[in-house]
Design a protein around this motif. Structure first.
Motif, PDB file in Angstrom:
ATOM      1  N   ILE A 121       0.835  -1.204   0.000  1.00 61.70           N
ATOM      2  CA  ILE A 121       0.000   0.000   0.000  1.00 61.70           C
ATOM      3  C   ILE A 121       0.868   1.251   0.000  1.00 61.70           C
ATOM      4  CG2 ILE A 121      -1.629   1.353   1.380  1.00 61.70           C
ATOM      5  CD1 ILE A 121      -2.823  -1.299   2.342  1.00 61.70           C
ATOM      6  N   LEU A 122       1.889   1.268   0.838  1.00 56.18           N
ATOM      7  CA  LEU A 122       2.762   2.436   0.945  1.00 56.18           C
ATOM      8  C   LEU A 122       3.521   2.678  -0.358  1.00 56.18           C
ATOM      9  CD1 LEU A 122       4.155   1.934   4.556  1.00 56.18           C
ATOM     10  CD2 LEU A 122       2.450   3.598   3.813  1.00 56.18           C
ATOM     11  N   SER A 123       4.009   1.625  -0.982  1.00 57.78           N
ATOM     12  CA  SER A 123       4.778   1.786  -2.222  1.00 57.78           C
ATOM     13  C   SER A 123       3.898   2.298  -3.359  1.00 57.78           C
ATOM     14  CB  SER A 123       5.443   0.460  -2.611  1.00 57.78           C
ATOM     15  OG  SER A 123       4.461  -0.533  -2.906  1.00 57.78           O
ATOM     16  N   GLU A 124       2.612   1.959  -3.344  1.00 54.97           N
ATOM     17  CA  GLU A 124       1.700   2.423  -4.386  1.00 54.97           C
ATOM     18  C   GLU A 124       1.298   3.878  -4.180  1.00 54.97           C
ATOM     19  OE1 GLU A 124      -1.511  -0.331  -4.215  1.00 54.97           O
ATOM     20  OE2 GLU A 124      -0.481  -1.890  -5.376  1.00 54.97           O
ATOM     21  N   ILE A 125       1.068   4.273  -2.922  1.00 48.20           N
ATOM     22  CA  ILE A 125       0.602   5.633  -2.645  1.00 48.20           C
ATOM     23  C   ILE A 125       1.766   6.623  -2.570  1.00 48.20           C
ATOM     24  CG2 ILE A 125      -0.660   7.088  -1.007  1.00 48.20           C
ATOM     25  CD1 ILE A 125      -2.213   4.645  -0.141  1.00 48.20           C
ATOM     26  N   PHE A 126       2.921   6.165  -2.070  1.00 49.17           N
ATOM     27  CA  PHE A 126       4.083   7.039  -1.888  1.00 49.17           C
ATOM     28  C   PHE A 126       5.293   6.443  -2.624  1.00 49.17           C
ATOM     29  CE2 PHE A 126       1.364   7.032   1.887  1.00 49.17           C
ATOM     30  CZ  PHE A 126       1.026   8.372   2.003  1.00 49.17           C
ATOM     31  N   PRO A 127       5.276   6.431  -3.956  1.00 51.23           N
ATOM     32  CA  PRO A 127       6.335   5.736  -4.705  1.00 51.23           C
ATOM     33  C   PRO A 127       7.725   6.352  -4.541  1.00 51.23           C
ATOM     34  CG  PRO A 127       4.936   7.016  -6.181  1.00 51.23           C
ATOM     35  CD  PRO A 127       4.260   7.032  -4.845  1.00 51.23           C
ATOM     36  N   SER A 128       7.810   7.637  -4.191  1.00 56.08           N
ATOM     37  CA  SER A 128       9.121   8.283  -4.060  1.00 56.08           C
ATOM     38  C   SER A 128       9.639   8.275  -2.630  1.00 56.08           C
ATOM     39  CB  SER A 128       9.047   9.737  -4.550  1.00 56.08           C
ATOM     40  OG  SER A 128       8.171  10.497  -3.724  1.00 56.08           O
ATOM     41  N   MET A 129       8.907   7.621  -1.712  1.00 55.04           N
ATOM     42  CA  MET A 129       9.294   7.603  -0.303  1.00 55.04           C
ATOM     43  C   MET A 129       9.713   6.200   0.113  1.00 55.04           C
ATOM     44  SD  MET A 129       8.573  10.828   0.552  1.00 55.04           S
ATOM     45  CE  MET A 129       8.097  11.119   2.267  1.00 55.04           C
ATOM     46  N   GLN A 130      10.638   6.135   1.078  1.00 55.56           N
ATOM     47  CA  GLN A 130      11.086   4.866   1.627  1.00 55.56           C
ATOM     48  C   GLN A 130      10.748   4.801   3.113  1.00 55.56           C
ATOM     49  OE1 GLN A 130      15.276   4.702   0.684  1.00 55.56           O
ATOM     50  NE2 GLN A 130      14.887   3.803  -1.328  1.00 55.56           N
ATOM     51  N   ILE A 131      10.559   3.593   3.619  1.00 56.14           N
ATOM     52  CA  ILE A 131      10.208   3.415   5.024  1.00 56.14           C
ATOM     53  C   ILE A 131      11.425   3.679   5.900  1.00 56.14           C
ATOM     54  CG2 ILE A 131       9.410   1.755   6.741  1.00 56.14           C
ATOM     55  CD1 ILE A 131       7.937   0.317   4.416  1.00 56.14           C
ATOM     56  N   ARG A 132      11.288   4.586   6.841  1.00 54.58           N
ATOM     57  CA  ARG A 132      12.379   4.925   7.759  1.00 54.58           C
ATOM     58  C   ARG A 132      12.240   4.161   9.079  1.00 54.58           C
ATOM     59  NH1 ARG A 132      15.590   9.341   8.659  1.00 54.58           N
ATOM     60  NH2 ARG A 132      16.060   9.159   6.450  1.00 54.58           N
ATOM     61  N   SER A 133      11.050   4.153   9.653  1.00 58.57           N
ATOM     62  CA  SER A 133      10.807   3.424  10.901  1.00 58.57           C
ATOM     63  C   SER A 133       9.334   3.043  10.973  1.00 58.57           C
ATOM     64  CB  SER A 133      11.211   4.251  12.124  1.00 58.57           C
ATOM     65  OG  SER A 133      10.454   5.441  12.205  1.00 58.57           O
ATOM     66  N   ILE A 139      -0.739   0.383  12.144  1.00 56.49           N
ATOM     67  CA  ILE A 139       0.661   0.673  11.846  1.00 56.49           C
ATOM     68  C   ILE A 139       0.875   2.172  11.745  1.00 56.49           C
ATOM     69  CG2 ILE A 139       2.505   0.454  10.118  1.00 56.49           C
ATOM     70  CD1 ILE A 139       1.304  -2.231   9.327  1.00 56.49           C
ATOM     71  N   ALA A 140       1.940   2.666  12.356  1.00 56.15           N
ATOM     72  CA  ALA A 140       2.414   4.031  12.146  1.00 56.15           C
ATOM     73  C   ALA A 140       3.832   3.936  11.611  1.00 56.15           C
ATOM     74  CB  ALA A 140       2.377   4.829  13.444  1.00 56.15           C
ATOM     75  N   THR A 141       4.133   4.734  10.615  1.00 53.94           N
ATOM     76  CA  THR A 141       5.454   4.659   9.995  1.00 53.94           C
ATOM     77  C   THR A 141       5.935   6.041   9.596  1.00 53.94           C
ATOM     78  OG1 THR A 141       6.735   3.563   8.235  1.00 53.94           O
ATOM     79  CG2 THR A 141       4.513   4.298   7.672  1.00 53.94           C
ATOM     80  N   VAL A 142       7.246   6.207   9.557  1.00 54.21           N
ATOM     81  CA  VAL A 142       7.871   7.418   9.041  1.00 54.21           C
ATOM     82  C   VAL A 142       8.473   7.083   7.686  1.00 54.21           C
ATOM     83  CG1 VAL A 142       9.655   9.163   9.357  1.00 54.21           C
ATOM     84  CG2 VAL A 142       8.388   8.316  11.326  1.00 54.21           C
ATOM     85  N   LEU A 143       8.072   7.845   6.666  1.00 57.80           N
ATOM     86  CA  LEU A 143       8.624   7.680   5.331  1.00 57.80           C
ATOM     87  C   LEU A 143       9.613   8.808   5.052  1.00 57.80           C
ATOM     88  CD1 LEU A 143       5.366   6.857   3.308  1.00 57.80           C
ATOM     89  CD2 LEU A 143       6.906   5.264   4.476  1.00 57.80           C
ATOM     90  N   ALA A 144      10.625   8.524   4.283  1.00 53.95           N
ATOM     91  CA  ALA A 144      11.607   9.535   3.915  1.00 53.95           C
ATOM     92  C   ALA A 144      11.825   9.475   2.411  1.00 53.95           C
ATOM     93  CB  ALA A 144      12.929   9.309   4.653  1.00 53.95           C
ATOM     94  N   GLY A 145      11.979  10.645   1.793  1.00 54.60           N
ATOM     95  CA  GLY A 145      12.183  10.701   0.354  1.00 54.60           C
ATOM     96  C   GLY A 145      12.141  12.127  -0.127  1.00 54.60           C
ATOM     97  N   THR A 146      11.562  12.339  -1.302  1.00 54.48           N
ATOM     98  CA  THR A 146      11.489  13.683  -1.864  1.00 54.48           C
ATOM     99  C   THR A 146      10.036  14.108  -2.017  1.00 54.48           C
ATOM    100  OG1 THR A 146      11.581  12.777  -4.108  1.00 54.48           O
ATOM    101  CG2 THR A 146      13.660  13.485  -3.107  1.00 54.48           C
ATOM    102  N   SER A 147       9.789  15.369  -1.748  1.00 51.68           N
ATOM    103  CA  SER A 147       8.465  15.961  -1.922  1.00 51.68           C
ATOM    104  C   SER A 147       8.657  17.356  -2.469  1.00 51.68           C
ATOM    105  CB  SER A 147       7.712  16.010  -0.586  1.00 51.68           C
ATOM    106  OG  SER A 147       6.466  16.652  -0.732  1.00 51.68           O
TER     107      SER A 147
END
Length: 225
Positions: free
Chosen positions: A31-43, A57-65
């Motif tokens: 789900i995360l990769s489909e909605i946030f393709p430019s972000m990676q899972i940080r924690s 689930i709660a997660t921090v994503l990191a990438g470009t915006s």
């Protein structure tokens, strides 16, 4: 870090996170990769946030915006064991140089933990969000600092309950310690999905008082005579 027992009695915020990094279930990662393709899972952290007995689930994503390096907090709701759907997400916000926040789900709340270390002090900012049936809203803030140089020897801690308006501030310089309890008129706290690029201004607006004065800029306290 030496914190007074009176501060530790403030139950709505914990000083240090206890959660360990958890692996992301495959359905949630998809789900995360489909909605946030430019972000990676940080924690990632897991726990029940709505009392239905199913882990969320709660997660921090990191990438470009918008061309800028940023982070984003995303919450996925467990609809049945192993199956998730997008529940809430913050706006992208600037990545702090120490890479925070750390995340923890505990007692039905999401805790965000930030840390900062300078040449003179180590500081922390903790935020607590809880689902109110419609949104995740800020209900608690804790901010503090402690000296990293023996010659300074100071501590400061501010706990703020956004719901009740209760604020407890404790200062210590050397052996001198002072605690101040006040009540601050509050408006409805901001929601997690209103979390913006400027963390300090966002907290200041959410809890309606000046961060520069109450949260400090990691500067030593003046010594009392």
């Amino acid at each position: 870090m030496r914190i007074s027992s009176a501060i530790c009695a403030i139950a709505f915020l914990s000083l240090t996170p206890n959660a360990q990094a958890e692996s992301m279930p495959s359905n949630a990662e998809k789900i995360l990769s489909e909605i946030f393709p430019s972000m990676q899972i940080r924690s990632t952290t897991m726990g029940d946030l709505d009392g239905d007995g199913i882990s969320d689930i709660a997660t921090v994503l990191a990438g470009t915006s918008a061309g800028e390096h940023a982070q984003q907090i995303v919450v996925l709701q467990g609809v049945q064991p192993g199956q998730y759907q997008l529940w809430s997400r913050s706006n992208p916000f600037a990545e702090l140089r120490k890479g925070g926040p750390d995340l923890e789900i505990r007692k039905g709340s999401i805790f965000l933990y930030y840390r900062d270390v300078t040449c003179c002090a180590a500081g922390y900012r903790h935020l607590q969000f809880k689902f109110n049936g419609q949104q995740f809203r800020l209900i608690g803030v804790r901010v503090g600092e402690t000296s990293t140089r023996e010659e300074d020897d100071f501590e400061r801690d501010v706990s703020f309950n956004v719901i009740t308006g209760d604020k407890v501030e404790t200062k210590r310089v050397g052996k001198q310690k002072k605690q101040i309890k006040t009540k601050i008129p509050t408006k409805e706290s901001q929601a997690l999905d209103e979390f913006g690029m400027d963390l300090a201004s966002w907290i200041e607006d959410a809890i309606q008082f000046d961060i520069k004065d109450d949260f400090g800029a990691w500067a030593p306290l003046p010594r009392e005579k």
